[in-house]
Design an enzyme around this catalytic site. Structure first.
Site, short mmCIF file in Angstrom:
data_model
loop_
_atom_site.label_atom_id
_atom_site.label_comp_id
_atom_site.label_asym_id
_atom_site.label_seq_id
_atom_site.Cartn_x
_atom_site.Cartn_y
_atom_site.Cartn_z
N ALA A 28 -40.53 48.05 61.88
CA ALA A 28 -40.85 46.63 62.10
C ALA A 28 -42.19 46.44 62.79
CB ALA A 28 -39.74 45.97 62.91
N ASN A 71 -32.22 46.13 69.02
CA ASN A 71 -31.16 45.49 69.80
C ASN A 71 -31.15 45.88 71.27
OD1 ASN A 71 -30.25 44.32 67.47
ND2 ASN A 71 -28.48 45.66 67.20
N ASP A 83 -29.57 52.13 54.07
CA ASP A 83 -28.55 52.04 55.11
C ASP A 83 -27.54 53.18 54.95
OD1 ASP A 83 -26.54 50.58 56.96
OD2 ASP A 83 -28.17 49.14 56.78
N HIS A 116 -21.71 49.50 57.76
CA HIS A 116 -22.94 48.80 58.11
C HIS A 116 -23.70 48.36 56.86
CE1 HIS A 116 -27.12 48.37 59.60
NE2 HIS A 116 -26.54 48.00 60.73
N VAL A 171 -45.17 44.81 57.69
CA VAL A 171 -43.72 44.71 57.55
C VAL A 171 -43.26 43.44 58.28
CG1 VAL A 171 -41.51 45.78 58.13
CG2 VAL A 171 -43.43 47.20 57.39
N SER A 180 -29.91 43.57 62.92
CA SER A 180 -29.62 44.05 61.57
C SER A 180 -29.21 42.90 60.67
CB SER A 180 -28.50 45.09 61.60
OG SER A 180 -28.96 46.35 61.97
#
Length: 377
Positions: free
Chosen positions: A202, A191, A65, A99, A207, A254
């Protein structure tokens, strides 16, 4: 050329105001800010009950991140990491965005018996902070690849990736290498539902792809849908650690991803011999079904169930829809990991391959028309 990777909840270009972190020192009018109410996701997921079975001891979770600031609720679990961005340096314990610090808090913040008003899903797991994006949240695929490689080299058995973006050959190789190394990868679906697809990494079959739900357990409006979704978790008004020792509220997949990464840490701690594919299977097989019966593109296999994922009798992959007798269950550990966990996990995987066939073991995502797994609730 390396493509852009975007961190999800706080990017202005998403034009979703609710994704902007909130300063809880100045709470919104009418908002109840007691610790128990702020962390609504803990009660929703029965986290306290789950933590009687496991708290993540012995598990290292890499948070790829913007870095992780040494927040008081994180210091006991914060390891020295790295900044792998171009020209970056340091141990990963610097975050000017907030974040990464928020994601780490959702995974492994610890109240440690004090007045700190925050608890992670796996409060005894360790956090390995890896900076893969600059403060503006716009990283690149090759930096993410370097972060994955670094996390694997430092012994992380869970990698949390709260970002989506482009694909590079290096990133694909890094993801595949982590999978081969028996690491559990958890990543955000995205998102921006209007995009119509689940983002990378993803979308990679091995995963764990995470979508989001709101306080009522319904599909979160910001959560991307798609055939790759595996499970969903709370993603709306999620309270976590912030900068300067403060706290924040965020909305996005997230947050849901960090929560699922914490769940994976609980499982890996209790069942240190379990291969990564079986860790993912425990999450999908015990998820609470939502939407149409069976798997669907909004909820995947359902909302994660922390207690069931740790305590249910879950048949190994490949045996939930056949008449074959499954091998004996993998023994649980008393909330601790061993130095030989990876080797034992690979040995367990070898036994499963011999018994059920490689394509059954590694086919983590069951077909939509498969019967539900035989589990005990």
């Amino acid at each position: 050329m390396s493509r852009i990777v975007t961190l999800l909840p706080i990017i202005a270009s998403l034009a979703i105001p609710s994704l902007t972190p909130i300063d809880l020192n100045k709470p919104r009018a009418g908002r109840i800010v007691s610790a128990s109410t702020k962390q609504w996701h803990l009660g929703f997921l029965h986290a306290t009950q789950a933590q009687r079975s496991s708290q993540g001891t012995g598990v290292v979770v890499a948070v790829l991140d913007t870095g992780v600031a040494p927040h008081p609720a994180l210091i006991p679990n914060l390891l020295n990491g790295a900044d792998v961005t171009p020209g970056g340096s340091g141990n990963g314990q610097r975050d000017t965005n907030g974040h990464g610090t928020a994601m780490a808090g959702l995974i492994a913040a610890t109240s440690d018996g004090s007045s700190k008003p925050l608890q992670g899903i796996a409060p005894r797991a360790k956090i390995l902070p890896v900076v893969v994006a600059p403060p503006n949240g716009q990283g690149d695929a090759d930096s993410l690849a370097d972060g994955i490689d670094f996390a694997v080299s430092r012994g992380a058995t869970v990698i949390s990736i709260s970002s989506v973006g482009g694909v590079s050959q290096r990133l694909v190789r890094a993801v595949n290498s982590a999978i081969t190394a028996n690491v559990t990868l958890v990543a955000s679906a995205g998102n921006r539902p209007a995009d119509g697809y689940v983002g990378y990494p993803a979308s990679e079959p091995a995963v764990i792809a995470v979508g989001g739900v709101d306080r009522n357990g319904n599909h979160a409006a910001i959560s991307v849908s798609g055939p790759e979704i595996d499970v969903v978790a709370p993603a709306v008004d999620i309270y976590s650690t912030g900068l300067n020792g403060g706290y924040r509220v965020g909305t996005g997949t997230s947050d849901a991803t960090a929560i699922v990464a914490g769940a994976a840490a609980l499982i890996r701690s209790k069942y240190p011999n379990l291969p990564a594919a079986e860790v993912a299977h425990r999450l999908t097989a015990t998820a609470v079904d939502k939407g149409p019966p069976g798997r669907d593109d909004q909820y995947g296999y359902g909302v994660i169930d922390l207690v069931a994922a740790l305590t249910a009798d879950v048949p190994p992959l490949g045996f939930e829809s056949t008449g074959v007798t499954a091998p004996g269950p993998t023994a649980a550990a008393p909330d601790a990991g061993g130095d030989n966990s990876t080797a034992r996990g690979l040995a367990t995987l070898g036994a499963l391959l011999a018994a059920g066939g490689a394509y059954l073991v590694w086919r983590r995502r069951r077909r939509a028309d498969d019967p539900p797994p035989r589990i005990s609730r």
